[in-house]
Design a protein around this motif. Structure first.
Motif, PDB file in Angstrom:
ATOM      1  N   SER A 120       0.792  -0.676  -0.080  1.00 30.93           N
ATOM      2  CA  SER A 120      -0.009  -0.092   0.111  1.00 30.93           C
ATOM      3  C   SER A 120       0.925   1.295   0.055  1.00 30.93           C
ATOM      4  O   SER A 120       2.691   1.020   0.096  1.00 30.93           O
ATOM      5  N   THR A 121       0.415   2.537   0.140  1.00 33.20           N
ATOM      6  CA  THR A 121       0.979   3.532   0.217  1.00 33.20           C
ATOM      7  C   THR A 121       0.120   4.432   1.151  1.00 33.20           C
ATOM      8  O   THR A 121      -1.190   4.139   1.469  1.00 33.20           O
ATOM      9  N   ILE A 122       1.552   5.602   1.321  1.00 34.22           N
ATOM     10  CA  ILE A 122       1.076   6.150   2.203  1.00 34.22           C
ATOM     11  C   ILE A 122      -0.610   7.095   1.966  1.00 34.22           C
ATOM     12  O   ILE A 122      -1.428   7.663   3.025  1.00 34.22           O
ATOM     13  N   SER A 123      -0.479   7.167   0.682  1.00 28.08           N
ATOM     14  CA  SER A 123      -1.232   7.842   0.210  1.00 28.08           C
ATOM     15  C   SER A 123      -2.341   8.056   0.375  1.00 28.08           C
ATOM     16  O   SER A 123      -3.297   8.173   0.240  1.00 28.08           O
ATOM     17  N   ASP A 124      -2.421   6.528   0.222  1.00 30.72           N
ATOM     18  CA  ASP A 124      -4.051   5.666   0.232  1.00 30.72           C
ATOM     19  C   ASP A 124      -4.478   5.321   2.112  1.00 30.72           C
ATOM     20  O   ASP A 124      -5.698   5.507   1.928  1.00 30.72           O
ATOM     21  N   HIS A 125      -3.695   6.015   2.788  1.00 28.46           N
ATOM     22  CA  HIS A 125      -3.817   6.053   4.110  1.00 28.46           C
ATOM     23  C   HIS A 125      -4.899   7.268   4.680  1.00 28.46           C
ATOM     24  O   HIS A 125      -4.455   7.744   5.280  1.00 28.46           O
ATOM     25  N   GLU A 126      -4.057   8.436   3.710  1.00 27.22           N
ATOM     26  CA  GLU A 126      -3.382   9.671   4.457  1.00 27.22           C
ATOM     27  C   GLU A 126      -3.579  10.379   3.204  1.00 27.22           C
ATOM     28  O   GLU A 126      -3.518   9.927   2.182  1.00 27.22           O
ATOM     29  N   ALA A 127      -4.634  11.627   3.206  1.00 23.57           N
ATOM     30  CA  ALA A 127      -4.619  13.168   1.754  1.00 23.57           C
ATOM     31  C   ALA A 127      -3.362  13.642   1.695  1.00 23.57           C
ATOM     32  O   ALA A 127      -2.404  13.249   2.977  1.00 23.57           O
ATOM     33  N   SER A 128      -3.231  13.752   0.379  1.00 19.69           N
ATOM     34  CA  SER A 128      -1.896  14.516  -0.273  1.00 19.69           C
ATOM     35  C   SER A 128      -1.196  16.143   0.882  1.00 19.69           C
ATOM     36  O   SER A 128      -1.969  16.840   1.262  1.00 19.69           O
ATOM     37  N   SER A 129      -0.113  15.828   1.810  1.00 22.48           N
ATOM     38  CA  SER A 129       0.217  16.322   2.355  1.00 22.48           C
ATOM     39  C   SER A 129       1.573  17.462   1.616  1.00 22.48           C
ATOM     40  O   SER A 129       2.564  17.435   1.824  1.00 22.48           O
ATOM     41  N   ALA A 130       0.756  18.210   0.334  1.00 20.28           N
ATOM     42  CA  ALA A 130       1.238  19.314  -0.663  1.00 20.28           C
ATOM     43  C   ALA A 130       2.630  20.345   0.888  1.00 20.28           C
ATOM     44  O   ALA A 130       2.104  20.080   1.363  1.00 20.28           O
ATOM     45  N   ALA A 131       3.550  20.439   0.650  1.00 16.29           N
ATOM     46  CA  ALA A 131       4.267  20.659   1.401  1.00 16.29           C
ATOM     47  C   ALA A 131       4.125  23.023   1.763  1.00 16.29           C
ATOM     48  O   ALA A 131       4.965  23.043   2.244  1.00 16.29           O
ATOM     49  N   GLY A 132       3.966  22.814   0.625  1.00 19.82           N
ATOM     50  CA  GLY A 132       3.363  24.518   0.730  1.00 19.82           C
ATOM     51  C   GLY A 132       2.701  24.982  -0.954  1.00 19.82           C
ATOM     52  O   GLY A 132       2.640  23.527  -1.151  1.00 19.82           O
ATOM     53  N   VAL A 133       2.926  26.248  -1.165  1.00 24.45           N
ATOM     54  CA  VAL A 133       1.695  26.023  -2.938  1.00 24.45           C
ATOM     55  C   VAL A 133       2.458  27.618  -3.200  1.00 24.45           C
ATOM     56  O   VAL A 133       3.155  27.994  -2.417  1.00 24.45           O
ATOM     57  N   PHE A 134       2.443  27.525  -3.990  1.00 20.36           N
ATOM     58  CA  PHE A 134       2.753  28.888  -4.987  1.00 20.36           C
ATOM     59  C   PHE A 134       1.634  29.392  -6.036  1.00 20.36           C
ATOM     60  O   PHE A 134       1.018  28.199  -6.676  1.00 20.36           O
ATOM     61  N   ILE A 135       1.841  30.227  -5.594  1.00 19.77           N
ATOM     62  CA  ILE A 135       0.054  30.920  -6.360  1.00 19.77           C
ATOM     63  C   ILE A 135       0.546  32.000  -7.539  1.00 19.77           C
ATOM     64  O   ILE A 135       1.852  33.277  -7.408  1.00 19.77           O
ATOM     65  N   LEU A 136       0.627  31.952  -9.050  1.00 26.01           N
ATOM     66  CA  LEU A 136       0.498  32.854  -9.931  1.00 26.01           C
ATOM     67  C   LEU A 136       0.024  33.326 -10.787  1.00 26.01           C
ATOM     68  O   LEU A 136      -1.395  33.016 -10.673  1.00 26.01           O
ATOM     69  N   LEU A 137       0.391  34.750 -10.637  1.00 28.33           N
ATOM     70  CA  LEU A 137      -1.143  36.024 -10.922  1.00 28.33           C
ATOM     71  C   LEU A 137      -0.205  36.084 -11.873  1.00 28.33           C
ATOM     72  O   LEU A 137       0.320  37.161 -12.087  1.00 28.33           O
ATOM     73  N   THR A 138      -1.311  35.185 -13.062  1.00 24.31           N
ATOM     74  CA  THR A 138      -0.771  36.092 -14.568  1.00 24.31           C
ATOM     75  C   THR A 138      -1.418  36.999 -15.187  1.00 24.31           C
ATOM     76  O   THR A 138      -3.135  36.863 -14.808  1.00 24.31           O
ATOM     77  N   GLY A 139      -1.784  38.088 -15.992  1.00 21.78           N
ATOM     78  CA  GLY A 139      -2.624  38.977 -16.767  1.00 21.78           C
ATOM     79  C   GLY A 139      -1.203  39.834 -17.618  1.00 21.78           C
ATOM     80  O   GLY A 139       0.035  40.101 -16.938  1.00 21.78           O
ATOM     81  N   LEU A 140      -1.537  40.921 -17.636  1.00 16.47           N
ATOM     82  CA  LEU A 140      -1.570  42.151 -18.698  1.00 16.47           C
ATOM     83  C   LEU A 140      -1.154  43.216 -17.601  1.00 16.47           C
ATOM     84  O   LEU A 140      -1.609  43.133 -16.611  1.00 16.47           O
ATOM     85  N   SER A 141      -0.001  43.593 -18.445  1.00 14.87           N
ATOM     86  CA  SER A 141       0.564  44.896 -17.527  1.00 14.87           C
ATOM     87  C   SER A 141      -0.970  46.146 -17.641  1.00 14.87           C
ATOM     88  O   SER A 141      -1.496  45.978 -18.056  1.00 14.87           O
ATOM     89  N   GLY A 142      -1.181  46.233 -15.701  1.00 18.75           N
ATOM     90  CA  GLY A 142      -2.169  47.420 -15.476  1.00 18.75           C
ATOM     91  C   GLY A 142      -3.414  46.725 -14.949  1.00 18.75           C
ATOM     92  O   GLY A 142      -4.668  47.156 -14.807  1.00 18.75           O
TER      93      GLY A 142
END
Length: 400
Positions: free
Chosen positions: A218-240
């Motif tokens: 079995s895997t740890i992820s079978d027993h537990e929810a995913s434990s992502a280490a952190g988060v990267f929030i990328l905001l994309t869009g035009l200048s202004g």
């Protein structure tokens, strides 16, 4: 040695070859071409193996990090010239484990379990003779967890997937730390690193489990929810479009909520991290990839990263997402989809006017393209959504 005889292995090919060296399969199982006299080298040019008389002769040294944690046994396999596609027999004992008594790698041998694996050139596959009454339970430590010792069945082998094994990522290293900590806590557990990526290489998982006589896994992820280490929030869009304004407000909200936050503002990054880059398609790509690499490194260690470059190209944004997820973190892509006309109306620096006049070549939205993302996790138009509401929407997405 001629230049033509040297074959530089890709990370995936190197892992395949290491499965042979570690005793999990035969050379005949590989899709790798093995002309006689060929010399296989890794990404740094170090010799890994040579093809001699149709068989593989391996270099004596294993240059992978944590090399002592790979292989069915550190002493049961001849690490030199003998493991090859031609007929070969060796005694393969149970895997090495981390000893909690002295804090060093120690070999745990079951004297009643003498497994012999023959590499046969006749059928190109391992012919196995095993004590079928002695089987193992395998627990794949595929993500970091403080509960490995509690989840592992008695006498389990803790398998840590580390692919590519020559440079395991932060997620794999964190999982390895969890497995070693569990083995220090419970002496019946043994730790074995394997060059496998579970999602990408299900056939390799089967090879490993079969070689170990694993009757269940079995895997740890079978027993537990995913434990992502952190988060990267990328905001994309035009200048202004309002990216920087949202990013600064989001950083403040995350800090209030107790998160460690790094803000990678587009203008600041160009002054510091990406000084010297212009605005050609190649330089724009490099700029965003550098942001992605730095952000992935930070997120892999549990941090939150907020980045707000224009990031105009879909392929580059996808590459950043891959970097972040490979590091074991989560990426949230926010398209700040404020219309071009509104961005021009807000233009305090006069950049759009200069671009319209031809004074600024390669200006996104005017003389250079912006590829709107189709895979955005959120789409926000700041001409319709207030900054506080935009931040609230992102926080809600993060809490999912």
């Amino acid at each position: 040695m001629t230049t033509a005889s040297v074959i530089r292995l890709s990370p995936d090919q190197l892992d395949e070859l290491m499965l042979v060296r570690d005793g999990f399969c035969s050379a005949a199982d590989l899709a790798l071409s093995m002309p006689d006299g060929a010399v296989f080298v890794d990404l740094e040019g170090a010799v890994v193996a040579s093809v001699v008389d149709g068989g593989l002769e391996f270099a004596a040294e294993d240059g992978r990090p944590f090399a002592q944690l790979y292989g069915i046994s550190t002493s049961g396999l001849d690490r030199g010239a003998r493991l090859a596609a031609r007929t070969y027999s060796t005694t393969v004992e149970t895997p090495t484990r981390w000893s909690s008594r002295d804090g060093a790698l120690a070999e745990s041998r079951d004297r009643d379990h003498d497994t012999r694996t023959r590499w046969s050139s006749r059928d190109g596959a391992p012919a196995e003779s095993r004590d079928r009454d002695h089987t193992h339970r395998a627990l794949w430590v595929d993500q970091p967890s403080d509960n490995v010792a509690e989840l592992a069945p008695p006498n389990a082998i803790l398998l840590v997937p580390t692919s590519p094994s020559h440079q395991p990522g932060h997620h794999a290293l964190a999982a390895l730390r969890s497995a070693l900590a569990a083995a220090r806590e419970r002496e019946d557990l043994r730790v074995l690193a394997v060059p496998v990526e579970l999602d990408a290489h299900p056939e390799r998982r089967e090879l490993v489990e079969r070689a170990l006589d694993a009757d269940s896994s079995s895997t740890i992820s079978d027993h537990e929810a995913s434990s992502a280490a952190g988060v990267f929030i990328l905001l994309t869009g035009l200048s202004g479009s309002g990216k920087s304004t949202i990013a600064r407000a989001l950083r403040e909200e995350l800090i209030i909520r107790g998160r460690s936050v790094t803000l990678l503002d587009g203008d600041q990054v160009r002054r510091e991290l990406c000084a010297g880059l212009g605005f050609s398609p190649e330089d724009r790509d490099t700029n965003v990839r550098r942001i992605g690499w730095v952000g992935a490194e930070i997120a892999a260690h549990g941090g939150a990263v907020v980045a707000c470059p224009i990031a105009p190209y879909d392929a580059t944004r996808k590459a950043v997402r891959q970097m972040v997820e490979k590091a074991g973190a989560r990426m949230v892509l926010v398209h700040v989809a404020t219309a071009l006309a509104e961005c021009e109306r807000r233009d305090r620096k006069g950049l759009y006017a200069k671009a319209r006049a031809g004074e600024l070549p390669d200006f996104t939205g005017i003389s250079a393209p912006y590829e709107a993302p189709e895979d955005a996790d959120l789409v926000i138009d700041t001409s319709e959504v207030a900054v506080a509401d935009a931040v609230a929407r992102i926080i809600t997405e993060l809490d999912r």
